[in-house]
Write an enzyme that holds these catalytic residues in place. Structure first.
Site, PDB file in Angstrom:
ATOM      1  N   ASP A   1       0.800  -1.160  -0.110  1.00 47.23           N
ATOM      2  CA  ASP A   1      -0.019  -0.056  -0.106  1.00 47.23           C
ATOM      3  C   ASP A   1       1.033   1.171  -0.278  1.00 47.23           C
ATOM      4  OD1 ASP A   1       0.869   0.182   2.588  1.00 47.23           O
ATOM      5  OD2 ASP A   1      -1.238   0.423   3.690  1.00 47.23           O
ATOM      6  N   HIS A   2       0.378   2.211   0.167  1.00 45.37           N
ATOM      7  CA  HIS A   2       1.050   3.722   0.285  1.00 45.37           C
ATOM      8  C   HIS A   2       2.204   3.767   1.093  1.00 45.37           C
ATOM      9  CE1 HIS A   2      -2.321   4.113   2.861  1.00 45.37           C
ATOM     10  NE2 HIS A   2      -1.705   4.886   3.460  1.00 45.37           N
TER      11      HIS A   2
ATOM     12  N   CYS B   1       3.135  -3.308   3.878  1.00 44.04           N
ATOM     13  CA  CYS B   1       2.280  -2.073   4.319  1.00 44.04           C
ATOM     14  C   CYS B   1       3.020  -1.310   5.825  1.00 44.04           C
ATOM     15  CB  CYS B   1       0.776  -2.531   4.747  1.00 44.04           C
ATOM     16  SG  CYS B   1       0.612  -3.519   6.207  1.00 44.04           S
TER      17      CYS B   1
ATOM     18  N   THR C   1       2.607  -1.863   8.954  1.00 42.08           N
ATOM     19  CA  THR C   1       3.087  -3.031  10.066  1.00 42.08           C
ATOM     20  C   THR C   1       3.343  -4.001   9.393  1.00 42.08           C
ATOM     21  OG1 THR C   1       0.595  -3.396  10.139  1.00 42.08           O
ATOM     22  CG2 THR C   1       1.560  -1.566  11.643  1.00 42.08           C
TER      23      THR C   1
ATOM     24  N   HIS D   1       9.224 -23.775   9.520  1.00 44.48           N
ATOM     25  CA  HIS D   1       8.097 -24.589  10.279  1.00 44.48           C
ATOM     26  C   HIS D   1       6.943 -24.378   9.506  1.00 44.48           C
ATOM     27  CE1 HIS D   1      10.422 -24.712  14.350  1.00 44.48           C
ATOM     28  NE2 HIS D   1      11.130 -25.253  13.437  1.00 44.48           N
TER      29      HIS D   1
ATOM     30  N   HIS E   1       6.449 -31.001  10.714  1.00 42.94           N
ATOM     31  CA  HIS E   1       5.858 -29.830  10.352  1.00 42.94           C
ATOM     32  C   HIS E   1       4.867 -29.764   9.106  1.00 42.94           C
ATOM     33  CE1 HIS E   1       8.474 -27.763  13.106  1.00 42.94           C
ATOM     34  NE2 HIS E   1       9.525 -27.999  12.416  1.00 42.94           N
TER      35      HIS E   1
HETATM   36  C1  RB5 Z   1      -1.969   2.668   6.535  1.00 39.28           C
HETATM   37  O1  RB5 Z   1      -1.961   3.761   7.138  1.00 39.28           O
HETATM   38  C2  RB5 Z   1      -1.844   1.485   7.381  1.00 39.28           C
HETATM   39  O2  RB5 Z   1      -3.059   1.090   8.113  1.00 39.28           O
HETATM   40  C3  RB5 Z   1      -1.270   0.102   6.469  1.00 39.28           C
HETATM   41  O3  RB5 Z   1      -0.300   0.402   5.843  1.00 39.28           O
HETATM   42  C4  RB5 Z   1      -1.195  -0.994   7.485  1.00 39.28           C
HETATM   43  O4  RB5 Z   1      -0.294  -0.875   8.543  1.00 39.28           O
HETATM   44  C5  RB5 Z   1      -2.178  -1.733   7.943  1.00 39.28           C
HETATM   45  O5  RB5 Z   1      -2.153  -2.865   8.569  1.00 39.28           O
END
Ligand code: RB5
Length: 144
Positions: free
Chosen positions: A8-9, A65, A67, A98, A133
């Protein structure tokens, strides 16, 4: 190896870095987007990479993304996908050895970019250990 990448961005810049590094290492990259830092919705890109891997177009997928969590949740909705959100070499290694993860998920806001690139390349070279596994991964697959 043919690898689907997506972000994503929040993950766009790191996805570009990883794709460039992997191309240089000789991998064939299928870029499922996004293509800029303009705000987008991560489930679209998690699903696109998941479908590319589950459908056999690509052997593995790499998603980024903010996180590494949300985009991996979306990818895991695609039957046949075992997407792992990892933070370091240890969790990356366990996800292959695993869990036979076929999609790697990284967080651009939680990992240093250079470290994330290294973890991605390291992950691609790791085998699945099989043995005990196999049964456990089979039970994950049976949930699809
Ligand atoms: C975008 O702001 C953020 O929510 C996304 O990149 C991600 O971390 C979601 O899990």
């Amino acid at each position: 190896m043919r690898i689907a990448v997506g972000a994503d961005h929040a993950g766009y810049a790191l996805k570009e870095r990883i794709a460039a590094r992997l191309r240089k290492a000789g991998h064939d990259i299928v870029d499922c987007g996004c293509h800029s830092e303009e705000s987008v919705d991560y489930p679209e890109f998690g699903a696109a990479v998941g479908r590319a891997v589950a459908g056999g177009e690509c052997e593995r997928g790499i998603l980024v993304c903010g996180t590494g969590i949300g985009i991996g949740m979306a990818a895991n909705k695609v039957p046949g996908i075992r997407a792992a959100s990892v933070h370091d070499r240890f969790t990356a290694e366990m996800s292959r050895r695993h869990n036979d993860a076929n999609v790697l998920c990284l967080g651009a806001r939680v990992m240093d970019a250079k470290h994330a690139e290294e973890v991605a390349e390291f992950w691609l070279g790791l085998p699945f250990d099989g043995g005990r596994h196999e049964r456990r991964v089979g039970k994950i697959n049976a949930l699809d």
